[in-house]
Design an enzyme around this catalytic site. Structure first.
Site, PDB file in Angstrom:
ATOM      1  N   ARG A 126      -8.124  33.029  95.994  1.00 35.89           N
ATOM      2  CA  ARG A 126      -7.333  32.731  94.795  1.00 35.89           C
ATOM      3  C   ARG A 126      -5.911  32.462  95.218  1.00 35.89           C
ATOM      4  O   ARG A 126      -5.235  31.600  94.380  1.00 35.89           O
ATOM      5  CB  ARG A 126      -7.004  34.115  94.175  1.00 35.89           C
ATOM      6  CG  ARG A 126      -6.482  34.111  92.661  1.00 35.89           C
ATOM      7  CD  ARG A 126      -6.230  35.442  92.110  1.00 35.89           C
ATOM      8  NE  ARG A 126      -5.546  36.350  92.850  1.00 35.89           N
ATOM      9  CZ  ARG A 126      -5.277  37.452  92.707  1.00 35.89           C
ATOM     10  NH1 ARG A 126      -5.800  38.125  91.404  1.00 35.89           N
ATOM     11  NH2 ARG A 126      -4.462  38.385  93.461  1.00 35.89           N
TER      12      ARG A 126
ATOM     13  N   ARG B 241       0.836  33.379  93.461  1.00 38.48           N
ATOM     14  CA  ARG B 241       1.207  34.705  93.621  1.00 38.48           C
ATOM     15  C   ARG B 241       1.946  34.816  94.963  1.00 38.48           C
ATOM     16  O   ARG B 241       1.245  34.413  95.828  1.00 38.48           O
ATOM     17  CB  ARG B 241       0.237  35.706  93.468  1.00 38.48           C
ATOM     18  CG  ARG B 241      -0.057  36.164  91.869  1.00 38.48           C
ATOM     19  CD  ARG B 241      -0.994  37.080  91.531  1.00 38.48           C
ATOM     20  NE  ARG B 241      -1.084  38.048  92.258  1.00 38.48           N
ATOM     21  CZ  ARG B 241      -1.684  39.347  92.022  1.00 38.48           C
ATOM     22  NH1 ARG B 241      -2.490  39.341  90.711  1.00 38.48           N
ATOM     23  NH2 ARG B 241      -1.653  40.593  92.527  1.00 38.48           N
TER      24      ARG B 241
ATOM     25  N   ARG C 226      -1.015  45.024 101.439  1.00 40.31           N
ATOM     26  CA  ARG C 226      -1.396  45.464 100.079  1.00 40.31           C
ATOM     27  C   ARG C 226      -2.507  46.507 100.263  1.00 40.31           C
ATOM     28  O   ARG C 226      -2.904  47.712  99.680  1.00 40.31           O
ATOM     29  CB  ARG C 226      -1.812  44.544  99.030  1.00 40.31           C
ATOM     30  CG  ARG C 226      -0.709  43.590  98.497  1.00 40.31           C
ATOM     31  CD  ARG C 226      -1.048  42.420  97.919  1.00 40.31           C
ATOM     32  NE  ARG C 226      -1.983  42.389  96.867  1.00 40.31           N
ATOM     33  CZ  ARG C 226      -2.589  41.333  96.456  1.00 40.31           C
ATOM     34  NH1 ARG C 226      -2.350  40.244  97.106  1.00 40.31           N
ATOM     35  NH2 ARG C 226      -3.215  41.197  95.335  1.00 40.31           N
TER      36      ARG C 226
ATOM     37  N   ARG D 143      -1.116  54.282  90.466  1.00 38.91           N
ATOM     38  CA  ARG D 143      -1.377  53.877  91.758  1.00 38.91           C
ATOM     39  C   ARG D 143      -0.991  55.049  92.658  1.00 38.91           C
ATOM     40  O   ARG D 143      -1.084  54.862  93.941  1.00 38.91           O
ATOM     41  CB  ARG D 143      -0.598  52.627  91.980  1.00 38.91           C
ATOM     42  CG  ARG D 143      -1.075  51.245  91.767  1.00 38.91           C
ATOM     43  CD  ARG D 143      -0.385  50.302  92.068  1.00 38.91           C
ATOM     44  NE  ARG D 143      -0.712  49.054  92.795  1.00 38.91           N
ATOM     45  CZ  ARG D 143      -1.428  48.007  92.382  1.00 38.91           C
ATOM     46  NH1 ARG D 143      -1.462  47.745  90.820  1.00 38.91           N
ATOM     47  NH2 ARG D 143      -1.879  46.910  92.906  1.00 38.91           N
TER      48      ARG D 143
ATOM     49  N   LYS E   8     -10.083  43.754  88.781  1.00 36.73           N
ATOM     50  CA  LYS E   8      -9.734  44.656  87.616  1.00 36.73           C
ATOM     51  C   LYS E   8      -9.233  43.941  86.460  1.00 36.73           C
ATOM     52  O   LYS E   8      -9.747  44.072  85.580  1.00 36.73           O
ATOM     53  CB  LYS E   8      -8.343  45.483  88.215  1.00 36.73           C
ATOM     54  CG  LYS E   8      -8.547  46.464  89.199  1.00 36.73           C
ATOM     55  CD  LYS E   8      -7.549  47.386  89.424  1.00 36.73           C
ATOM     56  CE  LYS E   8      -6.400  46.506  90.167  1.00 36.73           C
ATOM     57  NZ  LYS E   8      -6.425  46.015  91.663  1.00 36.73           N
TER      58      LYS E   8
HETATM   59  P1  AP5 Z   1      -8.940  40.034  89.823  1.00 40.97           P
HETATM   60  O1  AP5 Z   1      -9.815  40.328  88.775  1.00 40.97           O
HETATM   61  O2  AP5 Z   1      -7.819  39.198  89.898  1.00 40.97           O
HETATM   62  O3  AP5 Z   1      -8.659  41.236  90.700  1.00 40.97           O
HETATM   63  P2  AP5 Z   1      -7.700  42.155  90.631  1.00 40.97           P
HETATM   64  O4  AP5 Z   1      -8.419  43.698  91.093  1.00 40.97           O
HETATM   65  O5  AP5 Z   1      -6.798  42.263  89.230  1.00 40.97           O
HETATM   66  O6  AP5 Z   1      -6.626  41.988  91.656  1.00 40.97           O
HETATM   67  P3  AP5 Z   1      -5.092  41.793  91.859  1.00 40.97           P
HETATM   68  O7  AP5 Z   1      -4.763  41.126  92.920  1.00 40.97           O
HETATM   69  O8  AP5 Z   1      -4.486  41.496  90.533  1.00 40.97           O
HETATM   70  O9  AP5 Z   1      -4.904  43.480  92.260  1.00 40.97           O
HETATM   71  P4  AP5 Z   1      -3.565  44.166  92.729  1.00 40.97           P
HETATM   72  O10 AP5 Z   1      -3.742  45.715  92.612  1.00 40.97           O
HETATM   73  O11 AP5 Z   1      -3.132  43.802  94.197  1.00 40.97           O
HETATM   74  O12 AP5 Z   1      -2.440  43.213  91.881  1.00 40.97           O
HETATM   75  P5  AP5 Z   1      -1.331  43.820  90.634  1.00 40.97           P
HETATM   76  O13 AP5 Z   1      -1.012  42.441  89.948  1.00 40.97           O
HETATM   77  O14 AP5 Z   1      -2.060  45.037  89.996  1.00 40.97           O
HETATM   78  O15 AP5 Z   1      -9.820  39.180  90.924  1.00 40.97           O
HETATM   79  C1  AP5 Z   1      -9.513  38.763  92.087  1.00 40.97           C
HETATM   80  C2  AP5 Z   1     -10.010  37.374  92.493  1.00 40.97           C
HETATM   81  O16 AP5 Z   1     -11.420  37.573  92.643  1.00 40.97           O
HETATM   82  C3  AP5 Z   1     -10.078  36.198  91.373  1.00 40.97           C
HETATM   83  O17 AP5 Z   1      -9.935  35.143  91.970  1.00 40.97           O
HETATM   84  C4  AP5 Z   1     -11.519  36.544  90.663  1.00 40.97           C
HETATM   85  O18 AP5 Z   1     -11.629  35.391  89.916  1.00 40.97           O
HETATM   86  C5  AP5 Z   1     -12.328  36.821  91.735  1.00 40.97           C
HETATM   87  N1  AP5 Z   1     -13.528  37.862  91.296  1.00 40.97           N
HETATM   88  C6  AP5 Z   1     -13.430  38.746  90.291  1.00 40.97           C
HETATM   89  N2  AP5 Z   1     -14.565  39.254  90.113  1.00 40.97           N
HETATM   90  C7  AP5 Z   1     -15.166  38.831  91.176  1.00 40.97           C
HETATM   91  C8  AP5 Z   1     -16.931  39.018  91.753  1.00 40.97           C
HETATM   92  N3  AP5 Z   1     -17.693  39.721  91.099  1.00 40.97           N
HETATM   93  N4  AP5 Z   1     -17.273  38.066  92.346  1.00 40.97           N
HETATM   94  C9  AP5 Z   1     -16.561  37.265  93.035  1.00 40.97           C
HETATM   95  N5  AP5 Z   1     -15.282  37.002  92.608  1.00 40.97           N
HETATM   96  C10 AP5 Z   1     -14.755  37.680  91.722  1.00 40.97           C
HETATM   97  O19 AP5 Z   1      -0.402  44.240  91.686  1.00 40.97           O
HETATM   98  C11 AP5 Z   1       0.474  43.464  92.284  1.00 40.97           C
HETATM   99  C12 AP5 Z   1       1.793  44.319  92.813  1.00 40.97           C
HETATM  100  O20 AP5 Z   1       2.606  44.645  91.761  1.00 40.97           O
HETATM  101  C13 AP5 Z   1       1.600  45.392  93.745  1.00 40.97           C
HETATM  102  O21 AP5 Z   1       1.206  45.149  94.920  1.00 40.97           O
HETATM  103  C14 AP5 Z   1       2.769  46.209  93.391  1.00 40.97           C
HETATM  104  O22 AP5 Z   1       3.735  45.592  94.383  1.00 40.97           O
HETATM  105  C15 AP5 Z   1       3.365  45.975  92.065  1.00 40.97           C
HETATM  106  N6  AP5 Z   1       2.619  46.777  91.069  1.00 40.97           N
HETATM  107  C16 AP5 Z   1       1.593  46.750  90.242  1.00 40.97           C
HETATM  108  N7  AP5 Z   1       1.332  47.993  89.668  1.00 40.97           N
HETATM  109  C17 AP5 Z   1       2.078  48.824  90.199  1.00 40.97           C
HETATM  110  C18 AP5 Z   1       2.311  50.292  90.048  1.00 40.97           C
HETATM  111  N8  AP5 Z   1       1.310  51.074  89.050  1.00 40.97           N
HETATM  112  N9  AP5 Z   1       2.870  51.100  90.846  1.00 40.97           N
HETATM  113  C19 AP5 Z   1       3.732  50.430  91.780  1.00 40.97           C
HETATM  114  N10 AP5 Z   1       3.771  49.208  91.978  1.00 40.97           N
HETATM  115  C20 AP5 Z   1       2.934  48.106  90.977  1.00 40.97           C
HETATM  116 MG    MG Z   2      -4.960  41.945  88.684  1.00 42.35          MG
END
Ligand code: AP5
Ligand code: MG
Length: 189
Positions: A128, A134, A145, A89, A14
């Site tokens: 990562r 993180r 997660r 979410r 994402k």
């Molecule tokens: P990346 O692009 O970082 O993927 P991502 O989908 O953004 O992953 P996140 O870990 O950020 O998702 P998440 O939903 O768990 O975290 P968030 O911060 O939203 O890519 C991941 C890795 O893969 C990177 O190293 C990248 O380089 C690599 N990669 C990318 N594309 C690739 C490809 N094609 N091939 C190979 N490698 C690739 O949320 C974190 C926490 O915050 C949640 O758990 C929750 O506690 C809280 N939170 C956030 N939003 C909410 C909400 N709306 N409601 C309630 N709690 C929330």
């Molecule tokens: Mg992200």
């Protein structure tokens, strides 16, 4: 104004694809995860609450998250459009998003669903975790997660398919190629 949700499991890409979307379309970007991590780093009251949820892989309560989103949207009034990354979410959050956009005379145009198999997600996040700092990039929390994603977030896929705005994208392989497919979906709107 164009409003895009970039949807997918933890590690589905994402954030990576949002960066490319920002460059291509000059849209504003809201990553709720980044907002919360910013609050934790600044040690605000919200950050203190968010910290334990995030490091346990749990979702921050809906009311709190919706309130934050409302405020962030206020700061994006003149924007050409918004990329929502990591929000909604839950079904509750999806319904709230419709209302928050309607209040501003806007609506959601497309949900880009990055579909990636679980082994690949775990591999990416473990990898990562070596450098990200993180608190949730460790195997135990990654598993939590993913469980939370399956039980609380994945039902949104059906929700948006029914609304006819879900576009599935195979999120494995070359980042630029994946982006090409996303761009095609958006340009076809
Ligand atoms: P990346 O692009 O970082 O993927 P991502 O989908 O953004 O992953 P996140 O870990 O950020 O998702 P998440 O939903 O768990 O975290 P968030 O911060 O939203 O890519 C991941 C890795 O893969 C990177 O190293 C990248 O380089 C690599 N990669 C990318 N594309 C690739 C490809 N094609 N091939 C190979 N490698 C690739 O949320 C974190 C926490 O915050 C949640 O758990 C929750 O506690 C809280 N939170 C956030 N939003 C909410 C909400 N709306 N409601 C309630 N709690 C929330
Ligand atoms: Mg992200």
């Amino acid at each position: 104004m164009i409003n895009i949700v970039i949807f997918g499991a933890p590690g589905s890409g994402k954030g990576t694809q949002s960066e490319l979307l920002i460059q291509e379309y000059g849209l504003s970007h809201i990553s709720t995860g980044d907002v919360l991590r910013g609050q934790i780093a600044q040690q605000t009251e919200l950050g203190k609450i968010a910290d334990s949820y995030i490091s346990n892989g749990k979702l921050i309560p809906d009311e709190l998250m919706i309130d934050i989103l409302d405020k962030v949207l206020d700061s994006m009034q003149d924007s050409k459009g918004v990329i929502f990354d990591g929000f909604p979410r839950t079904i509750n959050q999806a319904e709230a998003l419709d209302k928050l956009l309607a209040k501003r005379g806007a609506s959601l145009d497309i949900v880009i669903g990055l579909e990636v198999d679980e082994d690949e997600l775990i591999k990416r996040l473990i990898n990562r975790g070596k450098t990200s700092g993180r608190s949730d990039d460790n195997l135990e929390t990654i598993q939590k997660r993913l469980d939370v994603y399956h039980s609380q977030t994945n039902p949104l896929r059906e929700h948006y398919i029914k609304k006819n705005i879900y576009k599935a994208i195979h999120g494995v392989g070359d980042v630029t190629k994946i982006f090409g497919e996303i761009k095609h979906a958006i340009d076809s709107l």
